[in-house]
Scaffold this motif. Sequence first.
Motif, PDB file in Angstrom:
ATOM      1  N   ARG A 295       0.841  -1.197   0.000  1.00  0.00           N
ATOM      2  CA  ARG A 295       0.000   0.000   0.000  1.00  0.00           C
ATOM      3  C   ARG A 295       0.874   1.243   0.000  1.00  0.00           C
ATOM      4  NH1 ARG A 295      -2.045  -3.449   3.919  1.00  0.00           N
ATOM      5  NH2 ARG A 295      -4.206  -4.163   3.653  1.00  0.00           N
ATOM      6  N   GLY A 296       0.452   2.248  -0.733  1.00  0.00           N
ATOM      7  CA  GLY A 296       1.197   3.496  -0.778  1.00  0.00           C
ATOM      8  C   GLY A 296       1.268   4.183   0.565  1.00  0.00           C
ATOM      9  N   THR A 297       0.256   3.987   1.396  1.00  0.00           N
ATOM     10  CA  THR A 297       0.248   4.615   2.719  1.00  0.00           C
ATOM     11  C   THR A 297       1.430   4.151   3.580  1.00  0.00           C
ATOM     12  OG1 THR A 297      -1.280   2.879   3.452  1.00  0.00           O
ATOM     13  CG2 THR A 297      -2.251   4.972   2.752  1.00  0.00           C
ATOM     14  N   SER A 298       2.003   2.971   3.296  1.00  0.00           N
ATOM     15  CA  SER A 298       3.111   2.447   4.098  1.00  0.00           C
ATOM     16  C   SER A 298       4.405   3.223   3.864  1.00  0.00           C
ATOM     17  CB  SER A 298       3.341   0.967   3.784  1.00  0.00           C
ATOM     18  OG  SER A 298       3.782   0.798   2.444  1.00  0.00           O
ATOM     19  N   ILE A 299       4.474   3.974   2.772  1.00  0.00           N
ATOM     20  CA  ILE A 299       5.665   4.787   2.509  1.00  0.00           C
ATOM     21  C   ILE A 299       5.325   6.277   2.490  1.00  0.00           C
ATOM     22  CG2 ILE A 299       6.876   2.949   1.285  1.00  0.00           C
ATOM     23  CD1 ILE A 299       6.149   4.356  -1.345  1.00  0.00           C
ATOM     24  N   GLY A 300       4.183   6.625   3.092  1.00  0.00           N
ATOM     25  CA  GLY A 300       3.836   8.029   3.244  1.00  0.00           C
ATOM     26  C   GLY A 300       3.007   8.640   2.144  1.00  0.00           C
ATOM     27  N   ILE A 301       2.492   7.851   1.215  1.00  0.00           N
ATOM     28  CA  ILE A 301       1.637   8.375   0.141  1.00  0.00           C
ATOM     29  C   ILE A 301       0.203   8.443   0.653  1.00  0.00           C
ATOM     30  CG2 ILE A 301       0.756   7.987  -2.183  1.00  0.00           C
ATOM     31  CD1 ILE A 301       3.364   6.529  -2.810  1.00  0.00           C
ATOM     32  N   ALA A 302      -0.390   9.605   0.568  1.00  0.00           N
ATOM     33  CA  ALA A 302      -1.752   9.785   1.075  1.00  0.00           C
ATOM     34  C   ALA A 302      -2.746   8.978   0.244  1.00  0.00           C
ATOM     35  CB  ALA A 302      -2.129  11.259   1.049  1.00  0.00           C
ATOM     36  N   GLU A 303      -3.690   8.347   0.931  1.00  0.00           N
ATOM     37  CA  GLU A 303      -4.712   7.575   0.235  1.00  0.00           C
ATOM     38  C   GLU A 303      -5.565   8.493  -0.625  1.00  0.00           C
ATOM     39  OE1 GLU A 303      -8.071   4.167   1.326  1.00  0.00           O
ATOM     40  OE2 GLU A 303      -6.883   5.128   2.914  1.00  0.00           O
ATOM     41  N   GLY A 304      -5.792   8.091  -1.863  1.00  0.00           N
ATOM     42  CA  GLY A 304      -6.582   8.879  -2.792  1.00  0.00           C
ATOM     43  C   GLY A 304      -5.774   9.814  -3.670  1.00  0.00           C
ATOM     44  N   SER A 305      -4.444   9.939  -3.387  1.00  0.00           N
ATOM     45  CA  SER A 305      -3.622  10.800  -4.236  1.00  0.00           C
ATOM     46  C   SER A 305      -3.326  10.090  -5.549  1.00  0.00           C
ATOM     47  CB  SER A 305      -2.311  11.150  -3.528  1.00  0.00           C
ATOM     48  OG  SER A 305      -1.436  10.032  -3.532  1.00  0.00           O
ATOM     49  N   SER A 306      -2.756  10.843  -6.489  1.00  0.00           N
ATOM     50  CA  SER A 306      -2.460  10.267  -7.806  1.00  0.00           C
ATOM     51  C   SER A 306      -1.403   9.174  -7.728  1.00  0.00           C
ATOM     52  CB  SER A 306      -1.990  11.364  -8.761  1.00  0.00           C
ATOM     53  OG  SER A 306      -0.810  11.987  -8.253  1.00  0.00           O
ATOM     54  N   GLU A 307      -0.614   9.173  -6.661  1.00  0.00           N
ATOM     55  CA  GLU A 307       0.435   8.155  -6.495  1.00  0.00           C
ATOM     56  C   GLU A 307      -0.025   6.976  -5.627  1.00  0.00           C
ATOM     57  OE1 GLU A 307       3.152   7.953  -8.031  1.00  0.00           O
ATOM     58  OE2 GLU A 307       3.397   9.959  -8.889  1.00  0.00           O
ATOM     59  N   SER A 308      -1.232   7.028  -5.142  1.00  0.00           N
ATOM     60  CA  SER A 308      -1.719   5.994  -4.223  1.00  0.00           C
ATOM     61  C   SER A 308      -1.815   4.636  -4.927  1.00  0.00           C
ATOM     62  CB  SER A 308      -3.092   6.394  -3.684  1.00  0.00           C
ATOM     63  OG  SER A 308      -3.583   5.406  -2.807  1.00  0.00           O
ATOM     64  N   TYR A 309      -1.542   3.572  -4.190  1.00  0.00           N
ATOM     65  CA  TYR A 309      -1.682   2.225  -4.747  1.00  0.00           C
ATOM     66  C   TYR A 309      -1.985   1.234  -3.638  1.00  0.00           C
ATOM     67  CZ  TYR A 309       3.171   1.683  -3.166  1.00  0.00           C
ATOM     68  OH  TYR A 309       4.322   1.648  -2.400  1.00  0.00           O
TER      69      TYR A 309
END
Length: 418
Positions: A295-309
Amino acid sequence: MSHEPRPRTVVSCTLLVIALVAGATACGSDGNPLASRPYDATDRISFNVPRGDAGKADPDKPLEIRAEESGERITDVTALDAAGRHVTGELDADGRRWHSTEPLAAGAHYTVRVSTEDEDGAPGRRVLTFDTGSPTAKKRLTVTFGPGTGTYGVGRPVTAELSRPIKDPAQRAVVERALKVDARPSVQGGWHWVDDKTLHYRPKDYWPAHATVRVRSDLDGIKVGDRLWGGKSKGVTLTIGDRVIAVTDASAHSLTLYRNGEEVKEIPVTTGKPGFETRNGVKVVLGKEYFVRMRGTSIGIAEGSSESYDLPVYYATRVTWSGEYVHAAPWSVGSQGSANVSHGCVGMSTENAEWFFDNVREGDVVQVVNSDGDTMETFGNGFGDWNLDWKEWREGSALTAGKQKIQEDTSRLRPTAV
Protein backbone atom coordinates in the motif's frame (compact mmCIF):
# COMPACT_ATOMS: atom_id res chain seq x y z
CA MET A 1 112.73 -54.56 27.02
CA SER A 2 112.41 -50.80 27.60
CA HIS A 3 109.44 -48.69 26.51
CA GLU A 4 109.57 -45.07 25.45
CA PRO A 5 107.00 -42.78 27.15
CA ARG A 6 103.91 -41.77 25.14
CA PRO A 7 103.34 -38.15 26.03
CA ARG A 8 100.57 -37.67 23.45
CA THR A 9 98.40 -40.23 25.26
CA VAL A 10 98.92 -38.49 28.59
CA VAL A 11 97.97 -35.15 27.10
CA SER A 12 94.81 -36.68 25.60
CA CYS A 13 93.80 -38.09 28.96
CA THR A 14 94.41 -34.75 30.61
CA LEU A 15 92.17 -33.04 28.07
CA LEU A 16 89.51 -35.68 28.58
CA VAL A 17 89.52 -35.05 32.34
CA ILE A 18 89.14 -31.32 31.76
CA ALA A 19 86.26 -31.96 29.35
CA LEU A 20 84.53 -34.22 31.85
CA VAL A 21 84.90 -31.63 34.58
CA ALA A 22 83.48 -28.97 32.29
CA GLY A 23 80.64 -31.30 31.33
CA ALA A 24 79.82 -31.96 34.95
CA THR A 25 79.64 -28.24 35.57
CA ALA A 26 77.44 -27.68 32.51
CA CYS A 27 75.00 -30.36 33.60
CA GLY A 28 74.68 -29.05 37.15
CA SER A 29 71.37 -27.57 38.29
CA ASP A 30 72.43 -25.47 41.26
CA GLY A 31 71.93 -21.89 40.00
CA ASN A 32 73.80 -22.37 36.73
CA PRO A 33 72.36 -20.67 33.61
CA LEU A 34 72.88 -23.88 31.65
CA ALA A 35 70.76 -25.98 34.02
CA SER A 36 68.75 -28.60 32.17
CA ARG A 37 65.78 -28.29 34.56
CA PRO A 38 64.32 -25.06 36.00
CA TYR A 39 64.65 -24.64 39.74
CA ASP A 40 61.59 -24.42 42.00
CA ALA A 41 60.80 -20.71 42.41
CA THR A 42 58.04 -21.26 45.00
CA ASP A 43 59.80 -19.30 47.74
CA ARG A 44 60.90 -16.56 45.38
CA ILE A 45 57.54 -15.63 43.81
CA SER A 46 54.46 -14.29 45.63
CA PHE A 47 50.81 -14.06 44.53
CA ASN A 48 47.96 -11.96 45.90
CA VAL A 49 45.57 -14.94 45.99
CA PRO A 50 44.67 -17.25 48.89
CA ARG A 51 46.63 -20.49 49.26
CA GLY A 52 45.34 -23.93 50.21
CA ASP A 53 42.23 -23.77 52.37
CA ALA A 54 42.45 -20.01 52.90
CA GLY A 55 39.46 -19.39 50.63
CA LYS A 56 38.76 -18.25 47.12
CA ALA A 57 40.23 -15.28 45.28
CA ASP A 58 38.20 -12.11 44.90
CA PRO A 59 37.40 -11.72 41.16
CA ASP A 60 37.01 -7.98 41.72
CA LYS A 61 40.75 -7.66 42.32
CA PRO A 62 43.50 -7.97 39.69
CA LEU A 63 45.92 -10.89 39.84
CA GLU A 64 49.37 -9.72 40.93
CA ILE A 65 52.66 -11.65 40.90
CA ARG A 66 55.90 -10.36 42.44
CA ALA A 67 59.54 -11.50 42.49
CA GLU A 68 60.59 -11.42 46.14
CA GLU A 69 64.27 -12.43 45.99
CA SER A 70 66.95 -9.91 45.12
CA GLY A 71 68.13 -10.46 41.55
CA GLU A 72 65.04 -12.54 40.67
CA ARG A 73 62.97 -11.40 37.67
CA ILE A 74 59.82 -12.66 35.99
CA THR A 75 60.25 -13.62 32.32
CA ASP A 76 56.84 -15.07 31.40
CA VAL A 77 53.35 -15.51 32.84
CA THR A 78 50.53 -17.65 31.47
CA ALA A 79 47.19 -17.55 33.31
CA LEU A 80 44.37 -19.76 32.01
CA ASP A 81 40.96 -20.70 33.35
CA ALA A 82 39.41 -24.13 32.91
CA ALA A 83 37.67 -22.97 29.72
CA GLY A 84 41.01 -22.08 28.13
CA ARG A 85 40.59 -18.32 28.42
CA HIS A 86 43.83 -16.36 28.78
CA VAL A 87 44.19 -13.50 31.23
CA THR A 88 46.03 -10.55 29.67
CA GLY A 89 48.54 -8.65 31.77
CA GLU A 90 51.53 -6.33 31.94
CA LEU A 91 55.06 -6.88 33.20
CA ASP A 92 56.91 -3.96 34.79
CA ALA A 93 60.07 -2.86 32.99
CA ASP A 94 62.34 -4.29 35.71
CA GLY A 95 60.63 -7.70 35.58
CA ARG A 96 59.79 -7.61 39.28
CA ARG A 97 55.98 -7.37 39.04
CA TRP A 98 53.25 -8.67 36.72
CA HIS A 99 49.56 -7.75 37.04
CA SER A 100 46.43 -8.66 35.09
CA THR A 101 44.86 -5.94 32.95
CA GLU A 102 41.46 -7.53 32.46
CA PRO A 103 38.96 -8.90 34.98
CA LEU A 104 39.18 -12.43 36.29
CA ALA A 105 36.14 -14.63 35.78
CA ALA A 106 33.98 -15.30 38.81
CA GLY A 107 33.46 -18.90 39.90
CA ALA A 108 36.41 -20.07 37.79
CA HIS A 109 39.43 -22.34 38.31
CA TYR A 110 42.76 -20.83 37.22
CA THR A 111 46.19 -22.30 36.52
CA VAL A 112 49.07 -19.83 36.53
CA ARG A 113 52.54 -20.71 35.21
CA VAL A 114 55.35 -18.31 36.00
CA SER A 115 58.84 -18.47 34.50
CA THR A 116 61.67 -16.65 36.26
CA GLU A 117 65.38 -16.01 35.99
CA ASP A 118 67.89 -15.44 38.79
CA GLU A 119 70.84 -13.05 38.76
CA ASP A 120 73.02 -15.73 37.12
CA GLY A 121 70.49 -16.35 34.34
CA ALA A 122 69.29 -19.73 35.63
CA PRO A 123 65.62 -20.42 34.82
CA GLY A 124 63.03 -21.04 37.51
CA ARG A 125 59.39 -22.00 37.46
CA ARG A 126 56.34 -21.91 39.67
CA VAL A 127 52.83 -23.23 39.00
CA LEU A 128 49.84 -22.14 41.07
CA THR A 129 46.15 -23.03 40.91
CA PHE A 130 43.33 -21.15 42.58
CA ASP A 131 39.58 -20.64 42.42
CA THR A 132 37.70 -17.35 42.27
CA GLY A 133 34.58 -16.70 44.30
CA SER A 134 31.10 -15.94 43.02
CA PRO A 135 30.20 -12.30 42.33
CA THR A 136 28.00 -10.55 44.84
CA ALA A 137 26.35 -8.52 42.11
CA LYS A 138 22.90 -9.51 40.91
CA LYS A 139 23.03 -7.78 37.53
CA ARG A 140 23.99 -10.02 34.62
CA LEU A 141 24.88 -9.08 31.07
CA THR A 142 23.88 -11.63 28.44
CA VAL A 143 24.11 -11.64 24.65
CA THR A 144 21.69 -12.79 21.97
CA PHE A 145 23.43 -13.50 18.67
CA GLY A 146 21.84 -13.30 15.25
CA PRO A 147 21.03 -14.78 12.91
CA GLY A 148 20.21 -18.21 14.28
CA THR A 149 22.25 -21.26 13.37
CA GLY A 150 21.72 -21.98 9.66
CA THR A 151 22.92 -21.26 6.11
CA TYR A 152 23.23 -17.66 4.87
CA GLY A 153 24.66 -15.56 2.07
CA VAL A 154 28.08 -13.95 2.08
CA GLY A 155 26.74 -10.53 3.10
CA ARG A 156 24.98 -11.43 6.36
CA PRO A 157 26.61 -9.64 9.33
CA VAL A 158 26.62 -11.25 12.76
CA THR A 159 24.60 -9.28 15.30
CA ALA A 160 24.94 -9.19 19.09
CA GLU A 161 22.09 -7.80 21.20
CA LEU A 162 23.06 -7.05 24.81
CA SER A 163 20.59 -7.43 27.65
CA ARG A 164 21.72 -4.11 29.14
CA PRO A 165 23.08 -0.89 27.63
CA ILE A 166 26.85 -0.37 27.85
CA LYS A 167 28.03 3.23 27.42
CA ASP A 168 31.40 3.36 29.16
CA PRO A 169 34.29 2.86 26.65
CA ALA A 170 36.29 0.68 29.05
CA GLN A 171 33.28 -1.56 29.70
CA ARG A 172 32.61 -1.77 25.97
CA ALA A 173 36.18 -2.98 25.49
CA VAL A 174 35.63 -5.75 28.07
CA VAL A 175 32.47 -6.85 26.27
CA GLU A 176 33.98 -6.71 22.81
CA ARG A 177 37.02 -8.78 23.77
CA ALA A 178 34.70 -11.50 25.05
CA LEU A 179 32.62 -11.79 21.86
CA LYS A 180 34.41 -14.37 19.72
CA VAL A 181 33.97 -15.02 16.00
CA ASP A 182 35.89 -17.94 14.51
CA ALA A 183 35.65 -18.29 10.72
CA ARG A 184 37.06 -21.16 8.67
CA PRO A 185 38.70 -20.20 6.39
CA SER A 186 39.86 -17.31 8.55
CA VAL A 187 39.09 -13.71 7.59
CA GLN A 188 39.94 -10.26 8.87
CA GLY A 189 36.88 -8.89 10.62
CA GLY A 190 35.70 -6.78 13.53
CA TRP A 191 32.83 -5.63 15.74
CA HIS A 192 31.12 -2.25 15.34
CA TRP A 193 28.97 -0.67 18.07
CA VAL A 194 25.66 0.32 16.45
CA ASP A 195 24.28 1.66 19.73
CA ASP A 196 24.59 1.02 23.47
CA LYS A 197 23.03 -2.45 23.19
CA THR A 198 23.83 -3.59 19.64
CA LEU A 199 26.99 -4.69 17.87
CA HIS A 200 27.49 -5.95 14.32
CA TYR A 201 30.41 -8.08 13.14
CA ARG A 202 31.48 -8.29 9.49
CA PRO A 203 34.66 -9.22 7.62
CA LYS A 204 36.68 -6.62 5.75
CA ASP A 205 35.23 -8.16 2.59
CA TYR A 206 32.29 -10.53 2.21
CA TRP A 207 32.43 -13.93 3.90
CA PRO A 208 34.19 -16.57 1.79
CA ALA A 209 31.77 -18.90 0.01
CA HIS A 210 31.11 -22.11 1.98
CA ALA A 211 32.82 -20.80 5.12
CA THR A 212 31.83 -21.91 8.62
CA VAL A 213 31.41 -19.13 11.19
CA ARG A 214 31.17 -19.95 14.90
CA VAL A 215 30.13 -17.21 17.30
CA ARG A 216 30.20 -17.35 21.09
CA SER A 217 30.42 -15.18 24.19
CA ASP A 218 33.14 -15.61 26.83
CA LEU A 219 31.46 -13.08 29.13
CA ASP A 220 30.17 -15.62 31.64
CA GLY A 221 31.67 -14.80 35.03
CA ILE A 222 33.59 -11.75 33.74
CA LYS A 223 33.21 -8.44 35.56
CA VAL A 224 32.02 -5.76 33.14
CA GLY A 225 31.42 -2.88 35.56
CA ASP A 226 30.32 -2.01 39.06
CA ARG A 227 27.97 -4.80 40.17
CA LEU A 228 27.61 -5.95 36.54
CA TRP A 229 28.89 -9.36 35.50
CA GLY A 230 28.65 -11.37 32.32
CA GLY A 231 26.18 -14.24 32.18
CA LYS A 232 25.81 -17.34 30.05
CA SER A 233 24.83 -16.85 26.40
CA LYS A 234 24.09 -19.30 23.60
CA GLY A 235 26.43 -19.32 20.62
CA VAL A 236 25.50 -19.82 16.96
CA THR A 237 27.11 -21.45 13.93
CA LEU A 238 26.62 -20.01 10.45
CA THR A 239 27.26 -21.90 7.24
CA ILE A 240 27.90 -19.61 4.29
CA GLY A 241 26.49 -20.60 0.92
CA ASP A 242 27.57 -19.64 -2.59
CA ARG A 243 28.79 -16.10 -3.24
CA VAL A 244 25.60 -14.63 -4.74
CA ILE A 245 25.64 -10.95 -5.71
CA ALA A 246 22.82 -9.31 -7.65
CA VAL A 247 23.75 -5.96 -9.19
CA THR A 248 20.95 -3.65 -10.30
CA ASP A 249 21.99 -0.89 -12.70
CA ALA A 250 19.22 1.69 -12.41
CA SER A 251 20.35 3.64 -15.50
CA ALA A 252 20.60 0.48 -17.64
CA HIS A 253 17.31 -0.91 -16.19
CA SER A 254 18.83 -4.35 -15.63
CA LEU A 255 19.65 -6.74 -12.79
CA THR A 256 22.54 -9.18 -13.22
CA LEU A 257 22.98 -12.08 -10.82
CA TYR A 258 26.48 -13.47 -10.26
CA ARG A 259 27.18 -16.76 -8.53
CA ASN A 260 30.75 -17.43 -7.36
CA GLY A 261 32.02 -14.75 -9.73
CA GLU A 262 30.21 -15.98 -12.84
CA GLU A 263 27.27 -14.24 -14.49
CA VAL A 264 24.18 -16.44 -14.28
CA LYS A 265 21.30 -14.31 -15.55
CA GLU A 266 20.53 -10.75 -16.67
CA ILE A 267 16.98 -9.56 -16.05
CA PRO A 268 15.23 -6.42 -17.40
CA VAL A 269 13.88 -4.38 -14.48
CA THR A 270 12.36 -1.06 -13.50
CA THR A 271 13.48 0.91 -10.45
CA GLY A 272 12.26 4.01 -8.62
CA LYS A 273 10.98 6.93 -10.63
CA PRO A 274 11.80 10.60 -9.84
CA GLY A 275 10.75 11.38 -6.29
CA PHE A 276 10.84 7.68 -5.35
CA GLU A 277 14.39 6.77 -6.42
CA THR A 278 15.71 3.39 -5.34
CA ARG A 279 18.46 3.54 -2.71
CA ASN A 280 21.99 3.17 -4.02
CA GLY A 281 24.55 0.91 -2.41
CA VAL A 282 24.81 -2.54 -0.92
CA LYS A 283 21.82 -4.18 0.75
CA VAL A 284 21.38 -7.68 2.08
CA VAL A 285 18.45 -10.04 1.56
CA LEU A 286 16.41 -9.96 4.79
CA GLY A 287 13.84 -12.58 3.84
CA LYS A 288 11.45 -13.85 1.16
CA GLU A 289 7.66 -13.54 1.11
CA TYR A 290 5.58 -15.33 -1.50
CA PHE A 291 2.74 -12.80 -1.13
CA VAL A 292 2.73 -9.22 0.17
CA ARG A 293 -0.04 -6.63 0.04
CA MET A 294 1.67 -3.33 -0.79
CA ARG A 295 0.00 0.00 0.00
CA GLY A 296 1.20 3.50 -0.78
CA THR A 297 0.25 4.61 2.72
CA SER A 298 3.11 2.45 4.10
CA ILE A 299 5.66 4.79 2.51
CA GLY A 300 3.84 8.03 3.24
CA ILE A 301 1.64 8.37 0.14
CA ALA A 302 -1.75 9.79 1.08
CA GLU A 303 -4.71 7.58 0.24
CA GLY A 304 -6.58 8.88 -2.79
CA SER A 305 -3.62 10.80 -4.24
CA SER A 306 -2.46 10.27 -7.81
CA GLU A 307 0.43 8.16 -6.50
CA SER A 308 -1.72 5.99 -4.22
CA TYR A 309 -1.68 2.22 -4.75
CA ASP A 310 -2.91 -1.00 -3.12
CA LEU A 311 -1.54 -4.07 -4.90
CA PRO A 312 -1.15 -7.83 -4.37
CA VAL A 313 2.54 -8.63 -4.94
CA TYR A 314 4.11 -12.07 -5.43
CA TYR A 315 7.65 -13.43 -5.14
CA ALA A 316 8.80 -10.54 -2.96
CA THR A 317 12.41 -10.58 -1.78
CA ARG A 318 12.85 -8.02 1.01
CA VAL A 319 16.00 -5.86 1.25
CA THR A 320 14.90 -3.09 3.67
CA TRP A 321 12.58 -3.06 6.68
CA SER A 322 10.86 0.05 5.29
CA GLY A 323 9.47 -1.94 2.38
CA GLU A 324 11.96 -2.10 -0.47
CA TYR A 325 11.72 -5.41 -2.33
CA VAL A 326 12.75 -7.15 -5.51
CA HIS A 327 9.39 -8.48 -6.70
CA ALA A 328 7.04 -9.41 -9.49
CA ALA A 329 5.48 -6.35 -11.18
CA PRO A 330 3.42 -7.61 -14.12
CA TRP A 331 1.76 -4.19 -14.46
CA SER A 332 5.08 -2.56 -15.51
CA VAL A 333 6.44 -5.18 -17.92
CA GLY A 334 6.26 -2.66 -20.77
CA SER A 335 8.71 -0.37 -18.95
CA GLN A 336 11.05 -3.04 -17.64
CA GLY A 337 14.41 -2.73 -19.37
CA SER A 338 13.70 0.78 -20.61
CA ALA A 339 12.29 3.11 -17.91
CA ASN A 340 12.07 3.56 -14.15
CA VAL A 341 8.45 3.74 -13.03
CA SER A 342 8.28 2.10 -9.57
CA HIS A 343 7.90 3.67 -6.13
CA GLY A 344 11.37 2.46 -5.10
CA CYS A 345 11.26 -1.31 -5.47
CA VAL A 346 13.00 -3.29 -8.20
CA GLY A 347 10.22 -4.71 -10.38
CA MET A 348 10.41 -7.51 -12.94
CA SER A 349 8.14 -9.98 -14.69
CA THR A 350 6.45 -12.67 -12.62
CA GLU A 351 8.55 -15.38 -14.28
CA ASN A 352 11.81 -13.57 -13.56
CA ALA A 353 10.72 -12.69 -10.01
CA GLU A 354 9.99 -16.35 -9.31
CA TRP A 355 13.42 -17.32 -10.63
CA PHE A 356 15.13 -14.67 -8.51
CA PHE A 357 13.08 -15.71 -5.46
CA ASP A 358 14.21 -19.32 -5.91
CA ASN A 359 17.89 -18.46 -6.44
CA VAL A 360 18.66 -16.18 -3.50
CA ARG A 361 18.69 -16.72 0.25
CA GLU A 362 18.85 -14.56 3.36
CA GLY A 363 22.24 -12.86 3.49
CA ASP A 364 22.82 -12.67 -0.26
CA VAL A 365 23.95 -9.30 -1.59
CA VAL A 366 21.74 -6.95 -3.63
CA GLN A 367 23.63 -3.90 -4.87
CA VAL A 368 22.12 -0.91 -6.67
CA VAL A 369 24.29 1.35 -8.81
CA ASN A 370 23.65 4.46 -10.93
CA SER A 371 20.44 5.46 -9.16
CA ASP A 372 19.69 9.07 -8.24
CA GLY A 373 18.53 7.90 -4.81
CA ASP A 374 20.33 8.27 -1.50
CA THR A 375 22.77 5.63 -0.30
CA MET A 376 21.28 2.80 1.75
CA GLU A 377 21.25 3.56 5.48
CA THR A 378 24.08 1.84 7.33
CA PHE A 379 21.92 0.66 10.23
CA GLY A 380 18.27 0.59 11.22
CA ASN A 381 16.66 -0.26 7.89
CA GLY A 382 18.26 -3.59 7.16
CA PHE A 383 21.95 -4.30 6.67
CA GLY A 384 23.75 -1.43 4.99
CA ASP A 385 26.93 -2.36 6.87
CA TRP A 386 28.92 -2.81 3.68
CA ASN A 387 28.43 0.83 2.71
CA LEU A 388 31.05 1.81 5.30
CA ASP A 389 34.64 1.38 4.18
CA TRP A 390 36.90 -0.73 6.40
CA LYS A 391 38.53 2.25 8.14
CA GLU A 392 35.13 3.70 9.08
CA TRP A 393 33.95 0.29 10.24
CA ARG A 394 36.91 -0.18 12.58
CA GLU A 395 36.32 3.25 14.12
CA GLY A 396 33.13 1.78 15.57
CA SER A 397 35.11 -0.73 17.64
CA ALA A 398 35.80 -0.05 21.33
CA LEU A 399 39.23 -1.63 20.80
CA THR A 400 40.34 0.48 17.84
CA ALA A 401 38.37 3.74 18.17
CA GLY A 402 40.61 6.79 18.28
CA LYS A 403 43.25 4.97 16.23
CA GLN A 404 44.29 2.84 19.19
CA LYS A 405 46.37 -0.23 18.46
CA ILE A 406 44.30 -3.37 18.00
CA GLN A 407 44.64 -5.56 21.06
CA GLU A 408 45.26 -9.18 20.17
CA ASP A 409 43.10 -11.79 21.88
CA THR A 410 46.14 -14.02 22.33
CA SER A 411 48.24 -11.37 24.07
CA ARG A 412 49.32 -12.41 27.56
CA LEU A 413 52.45 -10.47 28.41
CA ARG A 414 53.04 -6.81 27.60
CA PRO A 415 56.13 -5.12 29.08
CA THR A 416 55.46 -1.46 29.88
CA ALA A 417 57.58 1.26 28.34
CA VAL A 418 60.63 2.38 30.25
